[in-house]
Design an enzyme around this catalytic site. Structure first.
Site, short mmCIF file in Angstrom:
data_model
loop_
_atom_site.label_atom_id
_atom_site.label_comp_id
_atom_site.label_asym_id
_atom_site.label_seq_id
_atom_site.Cartn_x
_atom_site.Cartn_y
_atom_site.Cartn_z
N SER D 22 23.40 -12.01 -21.04
CA SER D 22 22.25 -12.28 -20.19
C SER D 22 22.52 -13.40 -19.20
CB SER D 22 21.04 -12.62 -21.07
OG SER D 22 21.35 -13.73 -21.88
N ASN D 109 16.23 -18.22 -30.57
CA ASN D 109 14.89 -17.65 -30.42
C ASN D 109 13.88 -18.68 -29.94
OD1 ASN D 109 16.20 -15.47 -31.48
ND2 ASN D 109 14.97 -15.33 -33.36
N THR D 154 -17.13 -2.04 7.11
CA THR D 154 -17.08 -1.51 5.75
C THR D 154 -16.69 -0.05 5.91
OG1 THR D 154 -19.40 -0.86 5.71
CG2 THR D 154 -18.89 -3.04 4.86
N HIS D 155 -15.95 0.48 4.94
CA HIS D 155 -15.42 1.85 5.06
C HIS D 155 -14.61 2.00 6.35
CE1 HIS D 155 -18.40 3.44 2.00
NE2 HIS D 155 -19.05 2.38 2.43
N SER D 276 12.32 -2.17 17.38
CA SER D 276 12.81 -0.89 16.91
C SER D 276 14.21 -0.66 17.46
CB SER D 276 11.87 0.21 17.40
OG SER D 276 12.53 1.45 17.47
N LYS D 282 8.53 -1.34 21.10
CA LYS D 282 7.87 -1.63 19.82
C LYS D 282 7.87 -3.11 19.45
CE LYS D 282 6.26 0.70 17.20
NZ LYS D 282 6.89 1.43 16.11
N ASN D 284 6.65 -4.82 15.95
CA ASN D 284 6.15 -4.37 14.66
C ASN D 284 5.77 -5.53 13.75
OD1 ASN D 284 6.56 -1.64 15.30
ND2 ASN D 284 8.71 -1.77 14.68
N GLU D 289 3.78 -5.81 6.68
CA GLU D 289 4.09 -4.57 5.96
C GLU D 289 4.90 -4.86 4.70
OE1 GLU D 289 4.90 -1.12 8.93
OE2 GLU D 289 5.51 -2.98 9.93
N TYR D 316 10.70 -11.77 -33.37
CA TYR D 316 11.63 -11.63 -32.25
C TYR D 316 12.43 -10.32 -32.33
CZ TYR D 316 15.03 -12.44 -28.69
OH TYR D 316 15.78 -12.28 -27.55
N GLN D 321 14.59 -9.92 -24.25
CA GLN D 321 15.53 -10.40 -23.22
C GLN D 321 15.15 -9.87 -21.84
OE1 GLN D 321 19.68 -10.94 -24.33
NE2 GLN D 321 20.26 -9.67 -22.59
N LYS D 324 12.75 -12.06 -18.51
CA LYS D 324 12.98 -13.06 -17.47
C LYS D 324 13.17 -12.47 -16.08
CE LYS D 324 15.75 -14.97 -20.40
NZ LYS D 324 15.03 -14.47 -21.59
#
Lengths: 455, 455, 455, 455
Positions: D22, D109, D154-155, D276, D282, D284, D289, D316, D321, D324
């Protein structure tokens, strides 16, 4: 009544009973349970476990139970633990202790897996038809949109002009992939667990290939331990449903955008729009918002089942009882959504003039670069020069086609008088005529292909 | 270097650059990017956009770039926004401004979708081989386990005796389904986006069918807007990986259980077990626990991508840049897991005597009921009576075969002297000889079928 | 009846109506809707929008509606779009057009957010009590398990002996964290949206602090746009529920393991175990398996809602209608699970002799290393030497305490005659007396602390 | 080097080593590991396990190791299984076999659980600061937007006019909730596992309360079994991160919308926008995003960890493991996103005239209804009448304020000459002055409250 109990001295705690009982969910498998039992009775008879007379009586009894279930005459009892128990209980009431022979060599483990797969195989054609109906609505709209130009967007910024027909069809093909995936999932689901017993297989010489054929399955399962605990078919269905939900959500998001006052490309019919309890002027695209919202739930049901399956060792564990609710909910969600969305698409009004007005000359900047490419400049340089024109126009708060010829030539002498012909969106669209492109002739071919697919 | 910038007066903020740059992830597409560009150069030449000389020079240059990338001689620069930019930048260094012609009619939108699909198509065979290797390990173990009886479990309670070979094979078939799903996903991924431009299609008469063939795709995509934003193939791969992860997790859970002191059926080889920093006696099945744990991560990557896709309108949005990391991580996870798990399976020791000892007579209770069925009692009644025997034996803290004949006859007169022959697990297993069952002859046939599948 | 419609000429398509109507789900908010309306009527009266007479009449009418809902006399109509509409419709039937004044300055957007939060605040105490009941059951078992030794596991391998009481308590504390999280979530949920209108706020001088107090909220929301679209409280509740589900799943997994024949530590009471339709001997821990399975569903509901929320822009969108079903389902799931699990824990039998028998001398290997540490060796070397003893014993198929003194001294001279005193699990447990450890005195203190927490 | 091995005759298979190691992930805990070991050495000394001289030498050695790690001089070796092993290995190289005394009574542990919690506690303040920075950017924008009217949606339909300042603040409060949740999660994370050993507790009289204080924890953990396997803190952090990601995604979605040509409310600075490769015009909103896209990944990491945790029994298991990587990735994602988003907000241009132009008179329909309410009509009737006016205006393709007084009176005589004063958005906004509303005075108070929160 339970199908077990001989070894137990106590009775299940009432709250534990409520937790454990699955009838509220699995009663939906009633028809499949009866058909599975009919086939099993036939198999037992062929294997010599039942006499022909016994087989006939059980089948008659099951037919009667099935009829009661279909007609609504069947009375469920509080003590029916699940649909399998209810059917066997009622069969016993109708034909007596002979009913007790039906479960020979069978377990609820292979029975429920069979019922559930059968339900899915029974139900998928209607879902396929609903998806096809949605595709048909998109195709209709595309056929009516062959002459309409609209701005195409990337990053939600105006990118290049496209045909409205082409845009509609961009939502046709994902549904085609959904149908293909569901068809393959159905093939894989059509493997029969019945005859696997609790996990070790059937103790009689049951002809499982014949049984599979009788119930409309492709094949019997090759390993009884796998057969009783395999829920791949449920997970795969939920994945197909979740991905389909994602496609509907993306279409819905576009519909919500394009129905806004700012875009103004579409207006929903009053039949598919709703209002506000407070604001009298509101006309809301609720049906598309609900499609978008329900895609989240579809994803959740997939995640939930996979998390449950992941936590199991091999063979049957009761956790698997949690497999049916998400599948039923996902199926029902798509079946209620699809016809409504198709109806909303079919009835909306298109505002081609708003679309045309939204195509500003800047959207032809790629064609402007291509113009220079045609004069021999490398595209990368042409792109840079067209970008300079865009910047210059922006600085003067002008449209890209409003720069003068002098200004263009100052950027690069390859810009000549014919440059202004570039700013015709119709021409821009017509140039993209390679297969899959937005030129009218390419889109017409695409429509042909789509039509062939719908048959 | 960026592939844009003409229109911009400022430069990207450094932190925004770091957020935006995708090179750390997409450099893995280097080989695919070069091959895609080689094919595109060929298509531009055929379409007359490049002269044969230009085409040849660009191809030579690209070949040199590809060689640098393969050999590790390629030097990435901090200003390379992504792999596409890096390749075009280096091409320019090698062949000059002619390099600027390569991007004609192409966008990074169709380019990255092509590279990514190509990578998947290139990579799936090795995954299939790893899955096949895992199946081969299971099959080997099954072949060696034809004479070994073990307890079969449901609800983790002892259920019925099965052949160890049968149990191993119950983990063989799910991987077969995984391979089938991946093969179908590959078919669907083999649709070429190249030639779709940014979203509107290619402005030159590019032969996209020939282009598809040149790059090993089945077909070109039918709709350019769909082509640049379709990530179904990534989602479908992640689903296949997550479901495969679930299968590995279920096997791993069983391996952890069966390697415990309490079960004691298996002992891992020292090559595949680890110890404790504190407890000197520990021998831990870490590789199986990691398989189980990583199945969670696989599910998370699927969920994450679907949630991202769900939030988009149609056509290309930058959110799609988040598609590659989960796919690469999922692929790498399976590719590191599968060979280790296969190795661990191949090298573990089996303790048949522990398995045999765990088959207590109670596991033959179903056969006891079947015994009564053979005497003409309905199974339901037979089940009840066998259950009474179980209860009685339990009350006396006796094994089920330790009740006397008198006690058995007292339960029901159909119990006779031959009842004790029931308590032979070998016989119980041999009875389940219908297709897919655990009888030796059925399992031998199953092994044949499995062998044919591995080819 | 709908609360809108003036601007519409058509009527909603029936299938769209079915999709849109939320009554089947939100009727559960009936009581909260009435109480919210009562408070709103009071606020309108205080603000001078209603006369005292009007206010009184509306409140009387609402009280009558509430009574009908509580008693079951209320008749819902097919045209009731949601619970808010149903209540206002019925109010109109009872008190005439005056009912139309109630919705002044209010929108369903702030109304439903208020109802939903109120429902959660009303419902959380019962969930807290159920969790506390589960903790009480664990504490009871712990109090009875102070004298029982059991093997502690890591990696499902025998690790070190622990007190059974200590093990039970290891499941007590996670539920305490769940309760703490839920209490904090409740605090955060107690922020009142009412008075936010559709999104812009209330057009009258409503005293929202008084309104909050009247309804039992801590505070009014500080921003009306946020208030109508904030569903953090629902997501946070679902997270708490999913994590609680994970805790129950982990406990359930342990219960399933320890109830297996191989472990044999626990036996479920007949009141909480179920049997098999096929295998008469089976006694299955279904309630724990269902807990484990339902944890998957709980995770799915969380994922689903977050995916839905993630896809929205700011302010109210109809997608939010999908918020209630997962919250209700998650709540009901925990409320049915917790009492059953508590009952199952309270009634199970413990087999201390099986636990004691499972503590093999190898589990004292850490104490063996500590023995060397006490003689002055560094732990790392002591660990290595104890490992050699383990290996040597395993090679001779002996227990760790069955090596002779000669064999021990050959490994290292620090091993002397007193080494065999190490192999006493009672002593091993007693040594771990630091706070939080498994020594009886530490566990007794832990029980005290737990008892104080339960109050 | 491994911290185990005495009992093993073979060596780990290389592929299994790679799977198991690890270090690539947990080397990030280097600083925490050294600090944890320093504190542990101190505790061992106080408990008499180490002499003062030994304690001093070990602490000096650890300090040197820590310095090497900080400066980059530390050389990791291929045989370092994880960071704990690497640190202990290096300590041994520096101070000899005395290093072997450090691990006395400790297990990886409790060590890794301590390191991980400590890392989180160390890292959360910077995340809180980044969130505060984002709030500060929103507050700045709000302060500058007190005089700007914009359409509230709204909507995604135009709903009511609001102050731009109010809209900005609607994104301020969700981040405040995130900070509150993270602060509470930190409190709960500040419970020290160290001294729990492998699972049974420390075998020496370690003063864990002092140890907790020394390392900056609130309290030591009350149960050692729970302590080594509790990952609630990781799950809770991931939930907070995922919900925060949802908030950023919602803001980002709004920014993408409002930066489109159709809305045109905002224009990004060139410092935070990208172009682009194909389309020269463009500009962007990639950073927004990406925020939207990464919210999907954040949700996936939460889901993945919960699915992993759900599959475990107590105590444990190595699956942990996998805890993380998602936490590190989630943290890094937010830490790279937040400053960029804050920068993009701070530098964008606002177009108040586009906002003002988007407020059409229809958005005042609620005020029109309120006008009738003020004349004594019930709101429900007023809403209906205002809806009729909307319909009539739409039928004539007129704005709502372009109906004549005659037309208004024909709808209802309560409409009189003063009706046209309704159509002033400034007035509409000013009316919503209850706490939390959009009226300037209410927003000014809101800004005060927000400022106080930022301190």
């Amino acid at each position: 009544m339970t199908l077990w109990g001989g070894r137990f001295s106590g009775k299940l705690d009432p709250a534990a009973w409520e937790l454990n009982a699955s009838l509220p969910v699995d009663r939906r498998l009633a028809d499949q349970d009866v058909r599975g039992s009919l086939a099993w009775a036939g198999a037992l008879e062929k294997a010599g476990v039942l006499t022909p007379e016994e087989g006939a009586l059980i089948r008659q009894g099951l037919a009667a139970v099935g009829e009661e279930l279909r007609s609504g005459a069947f009375v469920f009892q509080g003590s029916d633990e699940d649909i399998h128990t209810a059917v066997e209980r009622r069969l016993g009431e109708l034909i007596g202790s002979l009913a007790g022979k039906l479960h020979t060599g069978r377990s609820r483990n292979d029975q429920v897996a069979t019922d559930f797969r059968l339900w899915l195989l029974d139900s998928l054609p209607a879902l396929d038809a609903a998806l096809k109906g949605m595709q048909a609505a998109l195709l209709e709209r595309a056929e009516a949109g062959l002459d309409t130009l609209m701005p195409g967007y990337t990053h939600l910024q105006r990118a290049q002009p496209v045909l409205l027909a082409h845009w509609w069809l961009s939502h046709f093909w994902p549904l085609g992939r959904d149908r293909e995936r569901l068809a393959q999932a159905a093939e894989r689901a059509a493997v029969l667990p019945l005859g696997s017993g609790a996990l070790a297989g059937a103790p009689f010489q049951v002809d499982r290939h014949a049984l599979a054929q009788a119930l409309g399955f492709r094949l019997p399962s090759p390993n009884s331990i796998d057969a009783v605990s395999d829920r791949d078919f449920a997970a795969e269905f939920l994945f197909c449903a979740a991905l389909c939900g994602t496609h509907l959500s993306r279409l819905a998001e576009a519909m919500v955008l394009f129905s806004s006052a700012e875009f103004g490309f579409f207006e929903l019919s009053d039949d598919y729009a709703t209002g506000s309890s407070l604001m009298p002027q509101k006309k809301n695209p609720d049906v598309f918002e609900l499609a978008r919202g329900k895609a989240g739930a579809l994803l959740g049901w997939l995640t939930g089942l996979l998390a449950t399956l992941k936590g199991l060792p091999s063979a049957y564990d009761k956790d698997l009882q949690e497999d049916k609710a998400p599948v039923f909910q996902a199926y029902d969600t798509l079946m209620v959504l699809l016809p409504v969305l198709a109806g909303a698409l079919r009835t909306l009004s298109v505002h081609p003039e708003r679309m045309r007005a939204a195509i500003d000359p800047g959207m032809l900047a790629t064609d402007l670069a291509d113009y220079l490419v045609a004069k021999g400049l490398p595209f990368r340089q042409a792109h840079e020069l067209a970008g300079q024109a865009v910047r210059q126009a922006a600085a003067q708060r002008k449209a890209l086609d409003a720069l003068s010829l002098e200004e263009y030539s100052a950027i690069h002498p390859a810009f000549e008088g014919d440059v202004f012909a570039v700013f015709d969106p119709q021409r821009s669209v017509a140039r993209r005529r390679a297969y899959g492109g937005t030129a009218p002739q390419a889109v017409r071919a695409q429509i042909e292909e789509a039509r062939r697919l719908l048959g």
